[in-house]
Design an enzyme around this catalytic site. Sequence first.
Site, PDB file in Angstrom:
ATOM      1  CG  ASP A  25      -5.294  -1.062   8.464  1.00  0.00           C
ATOM      2  OD1 ASP A  25      -4.744  -0.686   9.600  1.00  0.00           O
ATOM      3  OD2 ASP A  25      -5.067  -0.917   7.249  1.00  0.00           O
ATOM      4  CE  LYS A  69      -6.559   6.245   2.947  1.00  0.00           C
ATOM      5  NZ  LYS A  69      -5.451   6.527   3.571  1.00  0.00           N
ATOM      6  CD1 TRP A 116      -2.686   1.813   0.670  1.00  0.00           C
ATOM      7  CD2 TRP A 116      -1.487   2.640   2.097  1.00  0.00           C
ATOM      8  NE1 TRP A 116      -3.052   3.066   0.889  1.00  0.00           N
ATOM      9  CE2 TRP A 116      -2.142   3.388   1.766  1.00  0.00           C
ATOM     10  CE3 TRP A 116      -0.332   2.841   2.974  1.00  0.00           C
ATOM     11  CZ2 TRP A 116      -2.274   4.796   2.477  1.00  0.00           C
ATOM     12  CZ3 TRP A 116      -0.230   4.156   3.529  1.00  0.00           C
ATOM     13  CH2 TRP A 116      -1.086   4.832   3.340  1.00  0.00           C
ATOM     14  CD  GLU A 140      -4.723  -1.456   1.996  1.00  0.00           C
ATOM     15  OE1 GLU A 140      -5.210  -0.954   3.065  1.00  0.00           O
ATOM     16  OE2 GLU A 140      -3.278  -1.851   2.270  1.00  0.00           O
ATOM     17  CG  HIS A 188      -8.393   1.932   2.289  1.00  0.00           C
ATOM     18  ND1 HIS A 188      -7.358   1.615   2.074  1.00  0.00           N
ATOM     19  CD2 HIS A 188      -8.267   2.537   3.641  1.00  0.00           C
ATOM     20  CE1 HIS A 188      -6.578   1.896   2.707  1.00  0.00           C
ATOM     21  NE2 HIS A 188      -7.004   2.309   3.798  1.00  0.00           N
ATOM     22  CG  HIS A 191      -6.240  -4.475   5.599  1.00  0.00           C
ATOM     23  ND1 HIS A 191      -5.234  -3.286   5.257  1.00  0.00           N
ATOM     24  CD2 HIS A 191      -5.332  -5.662   5.544  1.00  0.00           C
ATOM     25  CE1 HIS A 191      -4.109  -4.120   5.182  1.00  0.00           C
ATOM     26  NE2 HIS A 191      -4.171  -5.315   5.239  1.00  0.00           N
ATOM     27  CG  ASP A 232      -8.562  -0.659   4.847  1.00  0.00           C
ATOM     28  OD1 ASP A 232      -9.768  -0.369   5.516  1.00  0.00           O
ATOM     29  OD2 ASP A 232      -7.549  -0.922   5.348  1.00  0.00           O
ATOM     30  CG  ASP A 248      -8.911   5.188   6.026  1.00  0.00           C
ATOM     31  OD1 ASP A 248      -9.356   4.175   6.841  1.00  0.00           O
ATOM     32  OD2 ASP A 248      -7.585   5.294   5.351  1.00  0.00           O
ATOM     33  CG  ASP A 290      -7.768   2.877   9.458  1.00  0.00           C
ATOM     34  OD1 ASP A 290      -8.191   1.891   8.904  1.00  0.00           O
ATOM     35  OD2 ASP A 290      -6.856   3.738   9.205  1.00  0.00           O
TER      36      ASP A 290
END
Length: 413
Positions: free
Chosen positions: A320, A222, A179, A220, A256, A280, A253, A288, A290
């Site tokens: 993640d 985003k 990533w 990955e 993302h 993820h 993810d 984003d 997390d």
Amino acid sequence: MFEQVKETYAELGVDVEKALEVMASTPISLHCWQGDDVGGFEGSGGELGSGLAVTGNYLGKARTISELQKDLEQVLSLLPGTHRLNLHAIYGDFGGQKVDRDEIEVKHFQGWIDWCKAQGIGMDFNPSCFSHEKAADGLTLSSADEGIREFWIKHCQASRKIAAAIGEQLGSACVTNVWVPDGMKDLPADRLGFRQRLAASLDTVFGEKLNPAHNIDAVECKLFGIGSESFVVGSHEFYMGYAMKNQTALCLDAGHFHPTEGIADKISSVLMYVPELLLHVSRGVRWDSDHVVLFDDQTQAIMQELVRCDALSRTHIGLDFFDASINRIAAWVIGTRAAQKSLLLALLEPREKLRAAEQAGDFTSRLMLQEVNKALPWSVVWNEFCNRNNTPTDWQALSVIKEYELAELSVRC
């Protein structure tokens, strides 16, 4: 009560014992960066940068490799099943020496490999293309500066070699996830140029063929981030196309994408064209950010789709998130258990009856079965899974975490 619950599920064609077997054989890859707020052990002590930010200042952040390993051991003791470690390149043991990212070697991670071997778990790996002076402008593999691109290419190449050694030594393929934060705060003039450079850099990174029994490459995507609100080079479309063309694993993810966009619906489409999937599992809030994974609709939908697609054998599940506003051990445990509960709920779904009703055009029965399933006593099965693995139930785990905080985390300063 458990035996009665088994009978209830059996009436719907669900084999509870089979579900527990699958649970025991499905690891979750625990992200090391929850334990120290994505600091790593390079000794720089600088700001994260590249659109990454950790909020909160709860006591007990891991300051050394030994502290982080001790915390992870505590987490693993509170999780039913066997899991994995997901490590970023900035977490190497560099012995107090300055080792730049393009110079990392297996020896800097041998201690982690030995630790995983002692724990009886596998390990995954990630190049760290952030928090570095050569990523200060938010561009790495897509930079117009050839020297910058070359530096990050070498870092990613070194990371793949380390990952292959990890997989070989542990006897379990290491998923190496690439990533990069590349993007722009404002509107670019040449989107294509950035993406052409990124593709060319990735081709060079993946140029050396490694044994897939040791290393599995993943890329990955985003949507946006802090400092890259207007343009991200590695978009979902870019990386899905790249993964399809080159038959790498694709990482999705949960944080993302657009805040109202879930990844569950993408799973069946992606798996038709790429060999493997890396997830993820995260929780984006507004952006984003997390957040700690919860036993919520989105997480349940992700696991439900994996089971319905019979895709667990082709999917690598990792977490993640990084939350420093609460006890970091608890964040790991709560998030991992939420993912596991979601998976268990999916495994306990009466899939055969649902499919039969759907294929017969009996959408009334399909809807009723879906609603009936929501009220079934799945938590009894979850507690049985914890008991069989000699791990505490959720509320009991909190007491253990509080004791660990008092004995270990509170003395760190």
